[in-house]
Design an enzyme around this catalytic site. Structure first.
Site, PDB file in Angstrom:
ATOM      1  N   CYS A   2     -29.900  39.675 -21.032  1.00 49.03           N
ATOM      2  CA  CYS A   2     -31.111  39.538 -20.181  1.00 49.03           C
ATOM      3  C   CYS A   2     -31.683  38.011 -20.322  1.00 49.03           C
ATOM      4  O   CYS A   2     -31.321  37.228 -21.013  1.00 49.03           O
ATOM      5  CB  CYS A   2     -32.224  40.431 -20.759  1.00 49.03           C
ATOM      6  SG  CYS A   2     -31.648  41.994 -21.047  1.00 49.03           S
ATOM      7  N   ARG A  27     -29.014  35.851 -15.434  1.00 44.90           N
ATOM      8  CA  ARG A  27     -28.490  36.795 -16.639  1.00 44.90           C
ATOM      9  C   ARG A  27     -28.814  37.901 -16.522  1.00 44.90           C
ATOM     10  O   ARG A  27     -28.303  38.793 -17.632  1.00 44.90           O
ATOM     11  CB  ARG A  27     -29.700  36.100 -17.867  1.00 44.90           C
ATOM     12  CG  ARG A  27     -29.406  34.634 -17.962  1.00 44.90           C
ATOM     13  CD  ARG A  27     -30.613  34.153 -19.100  1.00 44.90           C
ATOM     14  NE  ARG A  27     -30.016  34.614 -20.369  1.00 44.90           N
ATOM     15  CZ  ARG A  27     -29.379  34.290 -21.330  1.00 44.90           C
ATOM     16  NH1 ARG A  27     -28.762  33.143 -20.863  1.00 44.90           N
ATOM     17  NH2 ARG A  27     -28.903  34.932 -22.457  1.00 44.90           N
ATOM     18  N   TRP A  76     -30.417  43.140 -17.787  1.00 42.20           N
ATOM     19  CA  TRP A  76     -29.134  43.799 -17.544  1.00 42.20           C
ATOM     20  C   TRP A  76     -28.834  44.906 -18.510  1.00 42.20           C
ATOM     21  O   TRP A  76     -29.101  44.621 -19.685  1.00 42.20           O
ATOM     22  CB  TRP A  76     -28.028  42.692 -17.712  1.00 42.20           C
ATOM     23  CG  TRP A  76     -26.772  43.040 -17.168  1.00 42.20           C
ATOM     24  CD1 TRP A  76     -26.268  42.837 -15.991  1.00 42.20           C
ATOM     25  CD2 TRP A  76     -25.749  43.373 -18.127  1.00 42.20           C
ATOM     26  NE1 TRP A  76     -24.960  43.457 -15.881  1.00 42.20           N
ATOM     27  CE2 TRP A  76     -24.539  43.507 -17.256  1.00 42.20           C
ATOM     28  CE3 TRP A  76     -25.747  43.486 -19.445  1.00 42.20           C
ATOM     29  CZ2 TRP A  76     -23.260  43.945 -17.685  1.00 42.20           C
ATOM     30  CZ3 TRP A  76     -24.168  44.047 -19.929  1.00 42.20           C
ATOM     31  CH2 TRP A  76     -23.229  44.193 -19.052  1.00 42.20           C
ATOM     32  N   ASN A 102     -33.531  40.176 -25.773  1.00 41.76           N
ATOM     33  CA  ASN A 102     -32.280  39.994 -25.133  1.00 41.76           C
ATOM     34  C   ASN A 102     -31.261  40.336 -26.323  1.00 41.76           C
ATOM     35  O   ASN A 102     -31.664  39.827 -27.327  1.00 41.76           O
ATOM     36  CB  ASN A 102     -32.076  38.536 -24.587  1.00 41.76           C
ATOM     37  CG  ASN A 102     -30.625  38.329 -24.147  1.00 41.76           C
ATOM     38  OD1 ASN A 102     -29.832  39.213 -23.709  1.00 41.76           O
ATOM     39  ND2 ASN A 102     -30.037  37.191 -24.211  1.00 41.76           N
ATOM     40  N   GLY A 103     -30.299  41.264 -26.258  1.00 36.48           N
ATOM     41  CA  GLY A 103     -29.286  41.683 -27.122  1.00 36.48           C
ATOM     42  C   GLY A 103     -29.253  43.133 -27.480  1.00 36.48           C
ATOM     43  O   GLY A 103     -29.914  43.835 -26.536  1.00 36.48           O
ATOM     44  N   GLU A 498      -7.074  34.137 -10.632  1.00 39.71           N
ATOM     45  CA  GLU A 498      -8.607  33.750 -10.476  1.00 39.71           C
ATOM     46  C   GLU A 498      -9.001  33.804  -8.857  1.00 39.71           C
ATOM     47  O   GLU A 498     -10.200  34.492  -8.704  1.00 39.71           O
ATOM     48  CB  GLU A 498      -8.430  32.159 -10.744  1.00 39.71           C
ATOM     49  CG  GLU A 498     -10.013  31.549 -10.341  1.00 39.71           C
ATOM     50  CD  GLU A 498     -11.118  31.996 -11.239  1.00 39.71           C
ATOM     51  OE1 GLU A 498     -10.818  32.976 -11.935  1.00 39.71           O
ATOM     52  OE2 GLU A 498     -12.258  31.676 -10.957  1.00 39.71           O
ATOM     53  N   LYS A 502     -12.026  36.324  -7.959  1.00 40.09           N
ATOM     54  CA  LYS A 502     -13.194  35.959  -7.046  1.00 40.09           C
ATOM     55  C   LYS A 502     -13.719  36.845  -6.238  1.00 40.09           C
ATOM     56  O   LYS A 502     -14.767  37.373  -5.700  1.00 40.09           O
ATOM     57  CB  LYS A 502     -12.885  34.479  -6.454  1.00 40.09           C
ATOM     58  CG  LYS A 502     -13.033  33.425  -7.294  1.00 40.09           C
ATOM     59  CD  LYS A 502     -14.425  32.898  -7.646  1.00 40.09           C
ATOM     60  CE  LYS A 502     -14.995  33.313  -9.046  1.00 40.09           C
ATOM     61  NZ  LYS A 502     -14.659  32.816 -10.363  1.00 40.09           N
ATOM     62  N   GLU A 505     -15.117  40.047  -7.707  1.00 37.94           N
ATOM     63  CA  GLU A 505     -16.595  40.181  -8.087  1.00 37.94           C
ATOM     64  C   GLU A 505     -17.743  39.777  -6.926  1.00 37.94           C
ATOM     65  O   GLU A 505     -18.718  40.432  -7.062  1.00 37.94           O
ATOM     66  CB  GLU A 505     -16.594  39.173  -9.274  1.00 37.94           C
ATOM     67  CG  GLU A 505     -16.247  37.763  -8.684  1.00 37.94           C
ATOM     68  CD  GLU A 505     -16.499  36.694 -10.236  1.00 37.94           C
ATOM     69  OE1 GLU A 505     -17.063  37.080 -10.900  1.00 37.94           O
ATOM     70  OE2 GLU A 505     -15.950  35.724  -9.897  1.00 37.94           O
ATOM     71  N   HIS A 521       9.196  44.346  -9.847  1.00 34.03           N
ATOM     72  CA  HIS A 521       9.328  45.214 -10.994  1.00 34.03           C
ATOM     73  C   HIS A 521       8.285  46.547 -10.684  1.00 34.03           C
ATOM     74  O   HIS A 521       8.006  47.076 -11.663  1.00 34.03           O
ATOM     75  CB  HIS A 521       9.169  44.672 -12.274  1.00 34.03           C
ATOM     76  CG  HIS A 521      10.126  43.723 -12.447  1.00 34.03           C
ATOM     77  ND1 HIS A 521      11.500  43.989 -12.947  1.00 34.03           N
ATOM     78  CD2 HIS A 521      10.058  42.168 -12.265  1.00 34.03           C
ATOM     79  CE1 HIS A 521      12.334  42.818 -12.726  1.00 34.03           C
ATOM     80  NE2 HIS A 521      11.539  41.809 -12.501  1.00 34.03           N
ATOM     81  N   LYS A 619     -24.553  36.470 -15.262  1.00 31.79           N
ATOM     82  CA  LYS A 619     -23.895  35.019 -15.337  1.00 31.79           C
ATOM     83  C   LYS A 619     -23.366  34.846 -16.708  1.00 31.79           C
ATOM     84  O   LYS A 619     -22.212  34.516 -17.157  1.00 31.79           O
ATOM     85  CB  LYS A 619     -25.098  34.030 -15.018  1.00 31.79           C
ATOM     86  CG  LYS A 619     -24.196  32.717 -15.096  1.00 31.79           C
ATOM     87  CD  LYS A 619     -23.343  32.474 -14.114  1.00 31.79           C
ATOM     88  CE  LYS A 619     -22.654  30.982 -14.208  1.00 31.79           C
ATOM     89  NZ  LYS A 619     -21.436  30.927 -13.375  1.00 31.79           N
TER      90      LYS A 619
END
Ligand code: F6R
Length: 624
Positions: A2, A27, A76, A102-103, A498, A502, A505, A521, A619
């Site tokens: 957060c 965040r 978050w 935050n945590g 990557e 991209k 997300e 395979h 982020k």
């Protein structure tokens, strides 16, 4: 994970808090809130389920009267669904103590049971709320005659109650608390979550990250784990969790707050894609020539002898940074050096197996990713030396590592990482070049050629960006596709991963990156007629193989877009091409990722997605 803001000083409390929260929304952004103490020492509390814009509107409609102190939070969710009740700030039973956090408080259930037994009433499902109630308990236990004391005389009492409350907490936290009866001081504490204090004139700031208050001050003090701060409008005192006073010197941040704004682009992500030549240039500047020389060694604290002494290089990171690590592994192996790359979150047991003499390279834009920090602590415990590659000065990772190599990309605000990835790659190419030169895998002539080729990359990035309109048109043609495949081989295989990440997300569609040779395979079975497949196929020693894999996919109906250069375009048969400028095979990832970033961006734009703040993401991922 957060964002926290805190302010004490003038009469612009809510503006500073809200502006700071907007800058910290990367965040987390599922709910937010602010608390302030008004001119009558009553608590003003506003929270919303949703974004900071909604909070700002609410605060405008019902403004606080005469506040000089407050805290804010953008969330978050970890414990408890995103809702107004679970939004921070949280209060105690008296509605006098207010906390943002935050945590994760790992022992919150035990603490909550005890508090419930003592008669406390809880209003949320969060772990954070216990902190406000513990502070309330500690204040009670200090038996202060509050009514008989002036507000400033209560400061030592509040500090002691806060300090004792913090001592009861297990887990990770950056937290800040205000007591309405004592509005001349904000308290803050940090353990395994970032927190920084900003020093103004007659006003001071607290935040999870400097971008929250950069437009007010660039003089900052980073809190370390186990430290507390007592922040008043005209001074800040620092302490250990045991209450011992600390002397801490401020540092000056070089970033400018306008560097963190959109500069005319529709989204931060697009702006940051266009800043990539600069990101590489800044990261390479002054560090490359002569390879094997002293510039980088002086910065890292490495000697050539130390570089020769490491038995292996183990890369660790998460997400996009992990893809940079995979390129790094390929580079080191190309030079005949032992290298491995792992997700930081899957590294725990492997850390214990690290051979003596291992160099762990931890790559993280934010320097605050909990999985990466944990893996680093495991690696250090196993006796490995740790080199951090990060974009964030003063981040936790820089303090945990033995050596630090900064990328100089400037702030990255878009949640989807772009320029930070290029900066990470540039730093890894630097490192690989220096190692290869020191260990005799590159002789003087080859080292010079390597450096010269790398120095051309910023110009070639600019050339690649000129293809934007073409790439946008191709992307628009696929905007209703529900599945995408990305394939490549060898040093460009991580770029296929990557490219898929991209798209996932920011567009919320299904995408997979595969090693091209692996398709046959199993995964080739999912190809259907018209399925978009992006093949990263610049000229290289594996080109003929990639071209063969493209043929196999086409034969099953894939609609192929090939990322090529002029020479490889003649070999790969695709329905559309994005033609890159030519560089040596080893450096192609620095260019080939760019069309994939733009492709993802324009797909997301066509789908009208929230590109800079994709759903479910944040982020900086500061939980494990
Ligand atoms: C993807 C993305 C994430 C991060 C990952 C690590 O676009 O941004 O996958 O790369 O969360 O973050 P840092 O580099 O801050 O450790």
């Amino acid at each position: 994970m957060c964002g926290i803001t805190g302010y004490i000083g003038g009469n612009k409390t809510t503006e500073v808090l809200i502006d700071g929260l907007k800058r910290l929304e990367y965040r987390g952004y599922d709910s937010c809130g602010i608390a302030a103490v008004d001119s009558k020492n009553s608590l003003y509390l506003k929270r919303v389920s949703g974004r900071v814009d909604a909070l700002e509107k609410l605060v405008r409609e019902e403004p606080v009267k005469g506040s000089h102190v407050g805290v804010g939070h953008t969330r978050w969710a970890t414990h408890g669904a995103p809702s107004e009740d679970n939004a921070h700030p949280h209060t105690d039973c008296t509605m006098q103590v207010v906390v943002v956090h935050n945590g994760i408080i790992e022992n919150y259930l035990d603490l909550k049971d005890k508090l419930l037994a003592a008669g406390h009433k809880f209003k949320s499902e969060t772990d954070t709320e216990v902190i406000a109630h513990i502070i309330e308990e500690k204040l009670k236990s200090l038996h202060v005659q509050e009514k008989a004391m002036r507000a400033d005389m209560l400061e030592p009492v509040f500090f002691e109650a806060f300090r004792r409350a913090v001592a009861d907490l297990r887990g990770s936290f950056a937290l800040s608390a205000v007591w309405a009866k004592c509005p001349g001081m904000i308290l803050a504490a940090r353990l395994h979550s970032p927190l920084v204090v900003g020093l103004g004139k007659g006003e001071n700031f607290i935040a999870s990250d400097v971008s929250a208050f950069l437009k007010h001050t660039k003089r900052v003090v980073f809190l370390n784990d186990g430290e507390l701060a007592a922040v008043r409008k005209d001074g800040i005192d620092f302490y250990t969790f045991q209450g011992k006073k600390l002397a801490k010197e401020p540092v000056t941040i070089q970033w400018d707050s306008t560097m963190a704004e959109k500069g005319g682009y529709k989204h931060f992500m697009l702006k940051e894609i266009h800043e990539q030549a600069g990101a590489v240039e800044n990261t390479l500047r002054g560090r490359l020539l002569p390879l094997g020389g002293d510039a980088l060694k002086a910065e890292l604290g490495f000697t050539a002898e130390a570089m020769r002494g490491f038995s292996l290089v183990q890369f660790i990171a998460c997400g996009t940074a992990y893809h940079a690590c995979l390129v790094g592994r390929g580079l080191f192996e190309n030079f005949g050096m032992n290298a491995y790359a792992d997700f930081a979150s899957e590294f725990t047991d492997r850390a214990k197996l690290l051979a003596g003499g291992a160099l762990v390279v931890a790559v993280s834009q934010s320097g605050e990713t909990a999985d990466t920090l944990f893996a680093v602590s495991e690696a250090r415990a196993a006796g490995a030396k740790v080199l951090a590659i990060t974009n964030t000065v003063g981040s936790t990772l820089t303090r945990e590592a033995d050596y630090v190599l900064y990328t100089h990309c400037g702030p990255e605000i878009g949640v989807a990482s772009t320029k930070a990835f290029l900066g990470q790659l540039a730093a890894i190419y630097l490192l690989a070049g220096h190692f290869a030169a020191a260990r005799g895998h590159l002789d003087k002539t080859d080292a010079r050629r390597y450096a010269e080729e790398l120095l051309k990359i910023p110009r070639l990035i600019e050339e690649t960006l000129e293809k934007e309109a073409e790439i946008a048109a191709i992307a628009r043609g696929f905007s209703s596709s529900e599945h995408f495949l990305f394939i490549s081989r060898h040093i460009n295989f991580p770029i296929a991963l990557e490219g898929a990440l991209k798209i996932k997300e920011i567009s919320y569609v299904h995408a997979e990156g595969y090693a091209a040779g692996e398709m046959k395979h199993g995964p080739i079975a999912i190809i259907y007629k018209g399925m978009p497949l992006l093949a990263v196929a610049p000229s290289s020693r594996v080109l003929a193989l990639v071209a063969g894999n493209v043929e196999e996919a086409k034969a099953r109906g894939a609609d192929v877009v090939a990322i090529v250069d002029e020479a490889s375009q003649k070999v790969v048969k695709a329905s559309r091409y994005i033609v890159l400028p030519r560089t040596d095979e080893l450096f192609t990832p620095l260019l080939s990722v760019i069309p994939l970033q733009l492709f993802a961006y324009y797909i997301a734009l066509a789908k009208n997605c929230d590109i800079d703040k994709p759903r479910n993401l944040a982020k900086s991922v500061t939980v494990r």
